[in-house]
Design a protein around this motif. Structure first.
Motif, mmCIF file in Angstrom:
data_model
loop_
_atom_site.group_PDB
_atom_site.id
_atom_site.type_symbol
_atom_site.label_atom_id
_atom_site.label_comp_id
_atom_site.label_asym_id
_atom_site.label_seq_id
_atom_site.Cartn_x
_atom_site.Cartn_y
_atom_site.Cartn_z
ATOM 1 N N GLN A 104 21.640 -17.831 -50.045
ATOM 2 C CA GLN A 104 22.066 -17.565 -48.665
ATOM 3 C C GLN A 104 21.530 -16.250 -48.115
ATOM 4 O O GLN A 104 21.815 -15.908 -46.965
ATOM 5 N N PHE A 105 20.763 -15.500 -48.905
ATOM 6 C CA PHE A 105 20.260 -14.208 -48.469
ATOM 7 C C PHE A 105 18.733 -14.209 -48.453
ATOM 8 O O PHE A 105 18.092 -14.883 -49.249
ATOM 9 N N GLU A 106 18.164 -13.423 -47.563
ATOM 10 C CA GLU A 106 16.710 -13.308 -47.419
ATOM 11 C C GLU A 106 16.118 -12.398 -48.502
ATOM 12 O O GLU A 106 16.805 -11.531 -49.035
ATOM 13 N N VAL A 107 14.849 -12.594 -48.769
ATOM 14 C CA VAL A 107 14.078 -11.671 -49.604
ATOM 15 C C VAL A 107 13.444 -10.662 -48.654
ATOM 16 O O VAL A 107 12.926 -11.031 -47.609
ATOM 17 N N THR A 108 13.497 -9.384 -48.991
ATOM 18 C CA THR A 108 12.960 -8.330 -48.140
ATOM 19 C C THR A 108 11.782 -7.652 -48.837
ATOM 20 O O THR A 108 11.880 -7.291 -50.006
ATOM 21 N N HIS A 109 10.672 -7.488 -48.100
ATOM 22 C CA HIS A 109 9.455 -6.866 -48.627
ATOM 23 C C HIS A 109 9.173 -5.573 -47.857
ATOM 24 O O HIS A 109 9.306 -5.541 -46.635
ATOM 25 N N THR A 110 8.767 -4.540 -48.580
ATOM 26 C CA THR A 110 8.301 -3.297 -47.967
ATOM 27 C C THR A 110 7.066 -2.817 -48.707
ATOM 28 O O THR A 110 6.828 -3.190 -49.858
ATOM 29 N N ALA A 111 6.273 -1.993 -48.040
ATOM 30 C CA ALA A 111 5.103 -1.370 -48.664
ATOM 31 C C ALA A 111 4.959 0.029 -48.085
ATOM 32 O O ALA A 111 5.243 0.261 -46.906
ATOM 33 N N ARG A 112 4.535 0.965 -48.937
ATOM 34 C CA ARG A 112 4.339 2.354 -48.513
ATOM 35 C C ARG A 112 3.075 2.884 -49.165
ATOM 36 O O ARG A 112 2.880 2.729 -50.371
ATOM 37 N N ASP A 140 -0.956 -8.231 -46.054
ATOM 38 C CA ASP A 140 -2.031 -8.145 -45.061
ATOM 39 C C ASP A 140 -2.062 -6.785 -44.383
ATOM 40 O O ASP A 140 -3.133 -6.205 -44.153
ATOM 41 N N ALA A 141 -0.889 -6.244 -44.061
ATOM 42 C CA ALA A 141 -0.821 -4.931 -43.409
ATOM 43 C C ALA A 141 -1.341 -3.837 -44.335
ATOM 44 O O ALA A 141 -2.061 -2.930 -43.901
ATOM 45 N N ALA A 142 -0.999 -3.910 -45.623
ATOM 46 C CA ALA A 142 -1.474 -2.911 -46.584
ATOM 47 C C ALA A 142 -2.996 -2.999 -46.745
ATOM 48 O O ALA A 142 -3.695 -1.979 -46.781
ATOM 49 N N MET A 143 -3.533 -4.219 -46.797
ATOM 50 C CA MET A 143 -4.985 -4.378 -46.927
ATOM 51 C C MET A 143 -5.706 -3.895 -45.673
ATOM 52 O O MET A 143 -6.776 -3.285 -45.760
ATOM 53 N N ALA A 144 -5.117 -4.127 -44.503
ATOM 54 C CA ALA A 144 -5.712 -3.623 -43.260
ATOM 55 C C ALA A 144 -5.695 -2.097 -43.241
ATOM 56 O O ALA A 144 -6.652 -1.459 -42.784
ATOM 57 N N HIS A 145 -4.627 -1.491 -43.758
ATOM 58 C CA HIS A 145 -4.546 -0.027 -43.834
ATOM 59 C C HIS A 145 -5.659 0.517 -44.731
ATOM 60 O O HIS A 145 -6.320 1.492 -44.390
ATOM 61 N N THR A 146 -5.877 -0.144 -45.874
ATOM 62 C CA THR A 146 -6.965 0.271 -46.764
ATOM 63 C C THR A 146 -8.317 0.066 -46.091
ATOM 64 O O THR A 146 -9.226 0.888 -46.253
ATOM 65 N N VAL A 175 5.219 -0.270 -44.097
ATOM 66 C CA VAL A 175 5.524 -1.516 -43.392
ATOM 67 C C VAL A 175 6.831 -2.070 -43.945
ATOM 68 O O VAL A 175 7.145 -1.896 -45.113
ATOM 69 N N GLY A 176 7.575 -2.696 -43.069
ATOM 70 C CA GLY A 176 8.786 -3.370 -43.496
ATOM 71 C C GLY A 176 10.024 -2.666 -43.014
ATOM 72 O O GLY A 176 9.921 -1.670 -42.316
ATOM 73 N N PRO A 177 11.136 -3.191 -43.321
ATOM 74 C CA PRO A 177 11.332 -4.393 -44.130
ATOM 75 C C PRO A 177 10.994 -5.661 -43.343
ATOM 76 O O PRO A 177 11.197 -5.729 -42.139
ATOM 77 N N THR A 178 10.469 -6.638 -44.061
ATOM 78 C CA THR A 178 10.127 -7.926 -43.483
ATOM 79 C C THR A 178 10.447 -9.015 -44.494
ATOM 80 O O THR A 178 10.451 -8.757 -45.694
ATOM 81 N N ASP A 179 10.710 -10.207 -44.010
ATOM 82 C CA ASP A 179 10.963 -11.315 -44.927
ATOM 83 C C ASP A 179 9.681 -12.060 -45.282
ATOM 84 O O ASP A 179 9.702 -13.009 -46.053
ATOM 85 N N ASP A 180 8.550 -11.589 -44.757
ATOM 86 C CA ASP A 180 7.247 -12.220 -44.985
ATOM 87 C C ASP A 180 6.395 -11.347 -45.902
ATOM 88 O O ASP A 180 5.806 -10.351 -45.474
ATOM 89 N N GLY A 189 3.547 -12.017 -47.288
ATOM 90 C CA GLY A 189 2.138 -12.075 -46.903
ATOM 91 C C GLY A 189 1.817 -11.089 -45.799
ATOM 92 O O GLY A 189 0.751 -10.471 -45.795
ATOM 93 N N LEU A 190 2.741 -10.922 -44.864
ATOM 94 C CA LEU A 190 2.559 -9.952 -43.782
ATOM 95 C C LEU A 190 2.470 -8.535 -44.343
ATOM 96 O O LEU A 190 1.607 -7.751 -43.936
ATOM 97 N N ALA A 191 3.333 -8.207 -45.297
ATOM 98 C CA ALA A 191 3.297 -6.876 -45.918
ATOM 99 C C ALA A 191 1.973 -6.669 -46.660
ATOM 100 O O ALA A 191 1.368 -5.594 -46.577
#
Length: 77
Positions: free
Chosen positions: A19-27, A48-54, A37-42, A44-46
């Motif tokens: 009943q609870f979401e999974v939360t992803h973050t990246a720093r 993709d954002a980290a790879m774009a930052h690199t 980035v984050g928190p997000t439930d996606d 893949g989005l986290a």
């Protein structure tokens, strides 16, 4: 009269609570970089954002990734 304890050994397991979401973050771990980035439930989005930052900052290639969720202990049958 003596009190006796009855011990019952039951196997348990731990799983993500459905009943609870999974939360992803990246720093970014580069010195003096405040990007995150984050928190997000996606997840893949986290990613993709980290790879774009690199891609914009070639020497920023190390990240702290956290994946958090609520877990529950249940009896293993």
């Amino acid at each position: 009269m003596t009190t006796r304890a009855v011990l019952r050994y039951v196997k348990h397991t731990m799983r993500r609570h459905p009943q609870f979401e999974v939360t992803h973050t990246a720093r970014c771990l580069a010195a003096d970089c405040m990007w995150q980035v984050g928190p997000t439930d996606d997840g893949g989005l986290a990613d993709d954002a980290a790879m774009a930052h690199t891609g914009r900052n070639a020497d920023h290639d190390k990240f702290e990734r956290k994946i958090e969720f609520v877990a529950e202990v249940i009896r293993a049958d």
